[in-house]
Motif scaffolding. Sequence first.
Motif: not given
Length: 173
Positions: A9, A15, A35, A38-39, A42, A134, A150, A152-153
């Motif tokens: 990612e 992703y 998304c 979220k991952e 999810h 992360r 990304s 997710h973040n």
Amino acid sequence: MVVFIDMDEVIADTYGAHIEIYNREHRASLDPVQCLGKEVWHMVPEAHRDTVRNHARRRGFFKDLNPLPHSQEVIKELAGVHEVYIASAAMQFPNSLEEKSEWLDRHLPFIPWQNRILCGHKHILKGDVLIDDRSYNLKHFNGRGILFSSPHNAHTNGFERARDWLEVRQLLL
């Protein structure tokens, strides 16, 4: 400077691969924009969550990932002026060790094997900069942490952020 760069990612589009596999296997139309924050797992029905979580355990998952736009050219530029290491938490998925090494040979051949760290926890890294998607990896890093965007973040705050590789270039070159 000593610069550590995460793979998944950050350089390699895991992703996007999760979404592509999910959409193909379930004839769905999940989009990364849906998304945000979220991952991928999810965002799918409960019955499909374990399947998505286990994509990375499949042989071949890491081998054919697409590089993120401008990652190769900017990393090559960084390696020309800084000591660059690729640092990936590969131990979580043991089959990924060989695949990630092959991926790096194909996409970043200018990063020698001696500058590839396939590890577990990244808090052991000692250097000037860590680029990672992360926040938990950045939280315990003793240097400058750059959160690479990304989906997710998208809602993670409290870290210096780079939205893409062109921004990384501006920050470090």
